[in-house]
Scaffold this active site. Structure first.
Site, PDB file in Angstrom:
ATOM      1  N   ASN A  10      -1.175  -1.296   6.150  1.00 51.29           N
ATOM      2  CA  ASN A  10       0.178  -0.656   5.552  1.00 51.29           C
ATOM      3  C   ASN A  10      -0.397   0.855   4.883  1.00 51.29           C
ATOM      4  OD1 ASN A  10       2.515  -0.090   4.372  1.00 51.29           O
ATOM      5  ND2 ASN A  10       2.336  -2.025   2.690  1.00 51.29           N
ATOM      6  N   LYS A  12       2.115   2.806   3.976  1.00 54.97           N
ATOM      7  CA  LYS A  12       2.953   3.168   3.102  1.00 54.97           C
ATOM      8  C   LYS A  12       3.621   4.602   3.253  1.00 54.97           C
ATOM      9  CE  LYS A  12       0.940   0.068   0.170  1.00 54.97           C
ATOM     10  NZ  LYS A  12       0.425  -0.713  -1.557  1.00 54.97           N
ATOM     11  N   HIS A  96       7.607  -6.532   1.413  1.00 56.81           N
ATOM     12  CA  HIS A  96       6.681  -6.017   0.573  1.00 56.81           C
ATOM     13  C   HIS A  96       7.089  -6.030  -0.711  1.00 56.81           C
ATOM     14  CE1 HIS A  96       3.527  -3.300  -1.096  1.00 56.81           C
ATOM     15  NE2 HIS A  96       2.964  -3.864  -0.101  1.00 56.81           N
ATOM     16  N   GLU A  98       6.664  -3.651  -3.066  1.00 56.78           N
ATOM     17  CA  GLU A  98       7.230  -2.478  -3.482  1.00 56.78           C
ATOM     18  C   GLU A  98       8.638  -2.254  -3.026  1.00 56.78           C
ATOM     19  OE1 GLU A  98       4.294  -0.094  -1.578  1.00 56.78           O
ATOM     20  OE2 GLU A  98       2.705  -0.798  -3.195  1.00 56.78           O
ATOM     21  N   GLU A 168       0.384 -11.549  -1.140  1.00 54.87           N
ATOM     22  CA  GLU A 168      -0.135 -10.520  -1.865  1.00 54.87           C
ATOM     23  C   GLU A 168       0.251 -10.542  -3.469  1.00 54.87           C
ATOM     24  OE1 GLU A 168      -0.802  -6.721   0.839  1.00 54.87           O
ATOM     25  OE2 GLU A 168       1.418  -6.783   0.127  1.00 54.87           O
ATOM     26  N   GLY A 174      -3.299  -2.264  -5.098  1.00 53.87           N
ATOM     27  CA  GLY A 174      -3.559  -0.555  -5.385  1.00 53.87           C
ATOM     28  C   GLY A 174      -3.922  -0.608  -7.023  1.00 53.87           C
ATOM     29  N   SER A 214      -5.809  -4.771  -2.711  1.00 49.41           N
ATOM     30  CA  SER A 214      -7.235  -4.246  -3.116  1.00 49.41           C
ATOM     31  C   SER A 214      -8.280  -4.872  -1.912  1.00 49.41           C
ATOM     32  CB  SER A 214      -7.610  -4.147  -4.524  1.00 49.41           C
ATOM     33  OG  SER A 214      -6.657  -3.330  -5.322  1.00 49.41           O
ATOM     34  N   GLY A 235      -3.658  -1.684   2.154  1.00 46.56           N
ATOM     35  CA  GLY A 235      -3.046  -0.566   1.906  1.00 46.56           C
ATOM     36  C   GLY A 235      -4.182   0.508   2.001  1.00 46.56           C
ATOM     37  N   GLY A 236      -4.618   0.931   0.688  1.00 46.22           N
ATOM     38  CA  GLY A 236      -5.393   2.124   0.359  1.00 46.22           C
ATOM     39  C   GLY A 236      -6.370   2.267   1.406  1.00 46.22           C
TER      40      GLY A 236
HETATM   41  P1  PGA Z   1      -3.872  -2.159  -1.379  1.00 44.30           P
HETATM   42  O1  PGA Z   1      -2.251  -2.383  -0.694  1.00 44.30           O
HETATM   43  O2  PGA Z   1      -4.529  -2.603  -0.457  1.00 44.30           O
HETATM   44  O3  PGA Z   1      -3.882  -0.599  -1.659  1.00 44.30           O
HETATM   45  O4  PGA Z   1      -4.090  -2.982  -2.692  1.00 44.30           O
HETATM   46  C1  PGA Z   1      -1.929  -3.606  -0.268  1.00 44.30           C
HETATM   47  C2  PGA Z   1      -0.506  -3.429   0.148  1.00 44.30           C
HETATM   48  O5  PGA Z   1       0.555  -3.274  -0.554  1.00 44.30           O
HETATM   49  O6  PGA Z   1      -0.149  -4.075   1.250  1.00 44.30           O
END
Ligand code: PGA
Length: 256
Positions: A10, A12, A96, A98, A168, A174, A214, A235-236
């Protein structure tokens, strides 16, 4: 029951088109031969169409990060399932945290979007998960049950069998804090029970349920050693070829 693991990146609101294409060029060379993991890249809308061309023949699938439920119309700023198909997508991340937190996405909207994209033969990656306050208040199961049940409302068992669900925990996104392997497995097994109650054993046995929050090369093997965890939404660590490729390799080894 054997479920093909999914590693979805992802991105973002990161990466311009040239950056996205450079990533595709490099990842294609790095993960050659890892066929039994389904890799999905979810870039911003602007990169979808050109990435679709660049991914051809790679085995890597393309996903979007959001969608609107109508096919077309006067909905300024929105993108329809028809347009996502046209741009080469086969997956769409829905709900998601967010989007729930910043863009008013409710369980009802999540359900409406899932119905719309399944109607166009796109595969939803439906996200559910509790906040830190909710975890500390001991209501993780209640929250996850409400989000899962509402998201799947009215779907046929055959549709749910094709879906991807991502657990999640919001406090792990994050933040560098990951759920322990055992906690992630326990909640994901619980989500599978909810799917079984609501949609039957075949749907529960076939739906892929991922962990997200994470995920990094260093914690992948432990998470993927758990029987109910069918992959990860990353994500990251999906923004760099090295870390994303390492997560794919570790998943491939753990799920072989
Ligand atoms: P992250 O994000 O791996 O940076 O924690 C996961 C996500 O938001 O899907």
């Amino acid at each position: 029951m054997s479920r093909k693991p999914v590693i979805a990146g992802n991105w973002k609101m990161f990466k311009t088109v040239p950056e996205a294409l450079a990533f595709v060029r490099d990842i294609r060379q790095t993960i050659v031969g890892l066929e039994h993991v389904q890799v999905v890249l979810c870039p911003p809308f602007t990169a979808l169409a050109l990435m679709s061309d660049a991914l051809r023949g790679s085995g890597i699938s393309l996903g979007a990060q959001n969608v609107f439920w109508e096919d077309k119309g006067a909905f300024t700023g929105e993108i329809s399932p028809v347009m996502l198909k046209d741009a080469g997508c086969s997956y769409v991340i829905i709900g998601h945290s967010e989007r729930r937190q910043y863009f008013g996405e409710t369980d009802e909207k999540v359900n409406q979007k899932i119905k719309a994209i399944l109607g166009h033969a796109l595969i939803p990656i439906m996200c559910v998960g509790e906040t830190l306050d909710e975890r500390e208040a001991g209501v993780t199961e209640k929250i996850v049950r409400a989000q899962t049940a509402a998201g799947l409302d009215g779907l046929a068992p055959e549709q749910v069998a094709q879906m991807v669900i991502a657990y999640e925990p919001v406090w792990a996104i994050g933040t560098g804090r990951t759920a322990s392997d055992e906690d992630a497995q326990a909640v994901i097994a619980y989500i599978r029970d909810i799917v079984r109650e609501q949609c039957g054993a075949a749907a529960a046995g076939n739906a892929r349920i991922l962990y997200g929050g994470s995920v990094k090369p260093g914690n992948t093997a432990g998470l993927m050693s758990k029987g109910d965890i069918d992959g990860a939404l990353v994500g990251g660590a999906s923004l760099k070829v090295e870390s994303f490729a390492e997560i794919i390799k570790k998943t491939s080894e753990a799920k072989r």
